[in-house]
Design a protein around this motif. Structure first.
Motif, PDB file in Angstrom:
ATOM      1  N   UNK A  37       0.858  -1.184   0.000  1.00  0.00           N
ATOM      2  CA  UNK A  37       0.000   0.000   0.000  1.00  0.00           C
ATOM      3  C   UNK A  37       0.890   1.229   0.000  1.00  0.00           C
ATOM      4  N   UNK A  38       0.715   2.093   0.995  1.00  0.00           N
ATOM      5  CA  UNK A  38       1.654   3.197   1.182  1.00  0.00           C
ATOM      6  C   UNK A  38       1.124   4.579   0.927  1.00  0.00           C
ATOM      7  N   UNK A  39      -0.147   4.698   0.521  1.00  0.00           N
ATOM      8  CA  UNK A  39      -0.691   6.018   0.241  1.00  0.00           C
ATOM      9  C   UNK A  39      -1.137   6.692   1.537  1.00  0.00           C
ATOM     10  N   UNK A  40      -1.163   8.031   1.509  1.00  0.00           N
ATOM     11  CA  UNK A  40      -1.581   8.858   2.642  1.00  0.00           C
ATOM     12  C   UNK A  40      -2.466   9.983   2.124  1.00  0.00           C
ATOM     13  N   UNK A  41      -3.577  10.232   2.797  1.00  0.00           N
ATOM     14  CA  UNK A  41      -4.428  11.359   2.430  1.00  0.00           C
ATOM     15  C   UNK A  41      -5.198  11.844   3.656  1.00  0.00           C
ATOM     16  N   UNK A  42      -5.325  13.155   3.772  1.00  0.00           N
ATOM     17  CA  UNK A  42      -6.201  13.705   4.800  1.00  0.00           C
ATOM     18  C   UNK A  42      -7.633  13.708   4.268  1.00  0.00           C
ATOM     19  N   UNK A  43      -8.541  13.199   5.089  1.00  0.00           N
ATOM     20  CA  UNK A  43      -9.943  13.192   4.720  1.00  0.00           C
ATOM     21  C   UNK A  43     -10.605  14.515   5.029  1.00  0.00           C
ATOM     22  N   UNK A  44     -11.846  14.688   4.569  1.00  0.00           N
ATOM     23  CA  UNK A  44     -12.567  15.936   4.854  1.00  0.00           C
ATOM     24  C   UNK A  44     -12.828  16.129   6.345  1.00  0.00           C
ATOM     25  N   UNK A  45     -12.682  15.051   7.135  1.00  0.00           N
ATOM     26  CA  UNK A  45     -12.859  15.154   8.585  1.00  0.00           C
ATOM     27  C   UNK A  45     -11.591  15.605   9.300  1.00  0.00           C
ATOM     28  N   UNK A  46     -10.500  15.825   8.544  1.00  0.00           N
ATOM     29  CA  UNK A  46      -9.255  16.281   9.139  1.00  0.00           C
ATOM     30  C   UNK A  46      -8.362  15.183   9.666  1.00  0.00           C
ATOM     31  N   UNK A  47      -8.805  13.924   9.565  1.00  0.00           N
ATOM     32  CA  UNK A  47      -7.990  12.807  10.017  1.00  0.00           C
ATOM     33  C   UNK A  47      -7.108  12.291   8.882  1.00  0.00           C
ATOM     34  N   UNK A  48      -6.019  11.634   9.272  1.00  0.00           N
ATOM     35  CA  UNK A  48      -5.089  11.077   8.289  1.00  0.00           C
ATOM     36  C   UNK A  48      -5.463   9.626   8.008  1.00  0.00           C
ATOM     37  N   UNK A  49      -5.683   9.325   6.730  1.00  0.00           N
ATOM     38  CA  UNK A  49      -6.004   7.980   6.276  1.00  0.00           C
ATOM     39  C   UNK A  49      -4.768   7.376   5.618  1.00  0.00           C
ATOM     40  N   UNK A  50      -4.553   6.086   5.851  1.00  0.00           N
ATOM     41  CA  UNK A  50      -3.339   5.401   5.409  1.00  0.00           C
ATOM     42  C   UNK A  50      -3.744   4.080   4.769  1.00  0.00           C
ATOM     43  N   UNK A  51      -3.223   3.795   3.592  1.00  0.00           N
ATOM     44  CA  UNK A  51      -3.521   2.501   2.965  1.00  0.00           C
ATOM     45  C   UNK A  51      -2.409   1.510   3.255  1.00  0.00           C
ATOM     46  N   UNK A  52      -2.820   0.281   3.550  1.00  0.00           N
ATOM     47  CA  UNK A  52      -1.873  -0.784   3.856  1.00  0.00           C
ATOM     48  C   UNK A  52      -2.245  -2.031   3.074  1.00  0.00           C
ATOM     49  N   UNK A  53      -1.273  -2.618   2.369  1.00  0.00           N
ATOM     50  CA  UNK A  53      -1.513  -3.864   1.653  1.00  0.00           C
ATOM     51  C   UNK A  53      -1.544  -5.052   2.596  1.00  0.00           C
ATOM     52  N   UNK A  54      -1.818  -6.221   2.028  1.00  0.00           N
ATOM     53  CA  UNK A  54      -2.005  -7.418   2.855  1.00  0.00           C
ATOM     54  C   UNK A  54      -0.702  -8.046   3.332  1.00  0.00           C
ATOM     55  N   UNK A  55       0.414  -7.420   3.038  1.00  0.00           N
ATOM     56  CA  UNK A  55       1.700  -7.923   3.516  1.00  0.00           C
ATOM     57  C   UNK A  55       2.468  -8.720   2.495  1.00  0.00           C
ATOM     58  N   UNK A  80     -15.760   2.318  -3.767  1.00  0.00           N
ATOM     59  CA  UNK A  80     -16.238   3.667  -3.471  1.00  0.00           C
ATOM     60  C   UNK A  80     -16.859   3.682  -2.078  1.00  0.00           C
ATOM     61  N   UNK A  81     -16.343   4.567  -1.228  1.00  0.00           N
ATOM     62  CA  UNK A  81     -16.911   4.757   0.103  1.00  0.00           C
ATOM     63  C   UNK A  81     -17.461   6.178   0.174  1.00  0.00           C
ATOM     64  N   UNK A  82     -18.778   6.328   0.148  1.00  0.00           N
ATOM     65  CA  UNK A  82     -19.373   7.664   0.108  1.00  0.00           C
ATOM     66  C   UNK A  82     -19.022   8.495   1.337  1.00  0.00           C
ATOM     67  N   UNK A  83     -18.953   9.798   1.135  1.00  0.00           N
ATOM     68  CA  UNK A  83     -18.734  10.712   2.252  1.00  0.00           C
ATOM     69  C   UNK A  83     -19.810  10.488   3.308  1.00  0.00           C
ATOM     70  N   UNK A  84     -19.418  10.615   4.561  1.00  0.00           N
ATOM     71  CA  UNK A  84     -20.357  10.400   5.644  1.00  0.00           C
ATOM     72  C   UNK A  84     -20.438   8.965   6.111  1.00  0.00           C
ATOM     73  N   UNK A  85     -19.657   8.084   5.462  1.00  0.00           N
ATOM     74  CA  UNK A  85     -19.617   6.689   5.879  1.00  0.00           C
ATOM     75  C   UNK A  85     -19.134   6.584   7.323  1.00  0.00           C
ATOM     76  N   UNK A  86     -19.648   5.598   8.025  1.00  0.00           N
ATOM     77  CA  UNK A  86     -19.216   5.334   9.394  1.00  0.00           C
ATOM     78  C   UNK A  86     -18.073   4.346   9.447  1.00  0.00           C
ATOM     79  N   UNK A  87     -17.536   3.981   8.275  1.00  0.00           N
ATOM     80  CA  UNK A  87     -16.420   3.053   8.222  1.00  0.00           C
ATOM     81  C   UNK A  87     -16.860   1.630   8.490  1.00  0.00           C
ATOM     82  N   UNK A  88     -15.874   0.769   8.722  1.00  0.00           N
ATOM     83  CA  UNK A  88     -16.172  -0.610   9.043  1.00  0.00           C
ATOM     84  C   UNK A  88     -16.489  -1.484   7.849  1.00  0.00           C
TER      85      UNK A  88
END
Length: 446
Positions: A147-165, A250-258
């Protein structure tokens, strides 16, 4: 540079194969002076920050000028081999006030490291290399699928992508394991106490000893590039497939995650390994997939929100690393429709980037930086200038530009293919009435 310059697309190497007639696009080379481009970011100004896999971040400004001194050089810390290296960069939303930016890399011990740096307090064009603060680190069992990508979401938190190893087929079943950070999208709060906080609402947070509290979503194989729609906040995840299918989630804005995107139980919409899997209804399936008869490795991009190409507004732009095709994805009624915008068969598209104005750029693993531009067909008469003599029947190619003096023996049987430009000026003589046609790129402002 001479007054008359047309930017040519190298048609011999980059055949354009567009099925999208509303706007004729291509890759326009900005520079071939980079190495192994894996990410492109902006800091909300007119610069682009180019991430090289070896561990260097360079800066290029509008006008194609590369800053002489790298913004950051951490090659001594980075394990650059295969899919490993410096993989991601994100600027804090308040970067121009606090100077913070975040990187994701594989260290010499084969660990993923997410670290915070800040820009130099004495020279804002470079980073303070002594300012490193490690936020997060976890082991990579194999050398691929980081993985390795980084992006700040509209909520101000940092999101990080991680591959399966890594390895193949997720042999350790990391994608479905909630106690590991592998095979996930993570969400952390970098604005609280160091090294970071767990945002309220992280769906699997249960404190010490249980799930990995950082997990936002799971069931991913190698989410190499993901992005947020700058207009509505939707998250788009391009997950690289195993042997048969590439997928877009696609994960729409406002998603609760999970959300559980299914890997390794499913590859795209298709069963891959059903051992220990849940009911099908437990998984979120991609909005779009394509098979390996079409390509072999998806490179995620952005929803286009620039101003140059109105017909592309709201479309998700992505590419395939293996065939150089650039696509747009849109929803037509209840169905998602993907169209080929163009193909650059020689390009190995490893990443996309957005400028501050939302225009799109492309990085090539071989070190070329492009802007997505519009093609016009222009005709030129009378004088041209090139550097090859004699100008006789055949094709003339250049890795950069063609210029100089000479005369054409038979204009109708001569073709010029320049990687970047052909300079027009006095000295190149052709028969009266000869006409040359060229594909020229018109690029929007950064």
């Amino acid at each position: 540079m001479k007054t008359f310059i047309f930017t040519f697309i190298c048609l011999a190497f980059f055949p354009v194969c567009s099925t999208y007639s509303q706007v004729n696009l291509s890759l326009n080379l900005l520079s071939n002076k980079f190495s192994s481009i894996v990410d492109i970011a902006n800091a909300r100004d007119n610069r682009l920050f180019i991430v090289e896999q070896s561990g260097v971040i360079k800066v290029i400004s509008a006008g194609d000028e590369i800053q002489a001194k790298p913004f950051l050089d951490i090659r001594t810390k980075v394990n650059w081999s295969g899919e490993m290296g410096l993989l991601g960069l994100a600027f804090h939303p308040n970067y121009h006030q606090n100077g913070y930016f975040y990187i994701n890399y594989i260290d010499k011990n084969q660990n993923t490291v997410v670290a915070r740096y800040r820009k130099s307090q004495t020279d804002s064009t470079v980073a303070d290399t002594t300012s490193a603060t490690t936020l997060l680190t976890f082991s990579q069992p194999y050398t691929n699928h980081n993985g390795g990508d980084l992006n700040f979401g509209p909520d101000g938190y940092l999101y990080i992508s991680s591959g399966d190893g890594g390895s193949g087929g997720d042999p350790l079943d990391m994608g479905q394991n909630k106690t590991t950070l592998l095979g996930k999208i993570l969400r952390i709060d970098v604005n609280g106490a160091l090294p970071y906080g767990i945002p309220v609402g992280n769906p699997f947070a249960d404190g010490a000893g249980g799930n990995a509290d950082e997990i936002w979503s799971l069931g991913l194989r190698n989410p190499w590039r993901f992005s947020f729609d700058r207009q509505n906040g939707d998250m788009w995840i391009a997950d690289v497939g195993q042997n048969e299918y590439e997928e877009i989630d696609l994960e729409p804005a406002g998603s609760l995650g999970g959300k559980n995107y299914g890997w390794r139980c499913y590859e795209g919409n298709h069963t891959y390994n059903s051992a220990n899997c849940l009911a099908q209804s437990a998984y979120t399936f991609p909005v779009y997939e394509y098979s390996h008869s079409e390509g072999c490795s998806i490179t995620g991009g952005f929803v286009y929100r620039g101003n140059a190409f109105p017909p592309l507004q709201g479309r998700y732009i992505y590419a395939d690393f293996c065939n150089g095709k650039v696509y747009s994805l849109k929803k037509d009624g209840v169905n998602w429709v993907s169209e080929v915008l163009f193909q650059d068969a020689a390009a190995r598209i490893s990443t996309f980037g957005e400028s501050v104005n939302g225009e799109l750029f492309v990085g090539d693993i071989n070190g070329k930086l492009y802007q997505i531009c519009e093609l016009n067909t222009l005709a030129s008469a009378s004088s041209l200038t090139i550097n090859n003599q004699p100008i006789s029947t055949g094709e003339y190619h250049s890795g950069n530009k063609i210029s100089s003096i000479g005369s054409v023996v038979n204009p109708s049987l001569v073709n010029f293919f320049a990687f970047k430009s052909v300079e027009l000026g006095p000295g190149f003589k052709v028969d009266n009435g000869a006409v040359f046609r060229a594909k020229t790129s018109v690029c929007a402002k950064w």
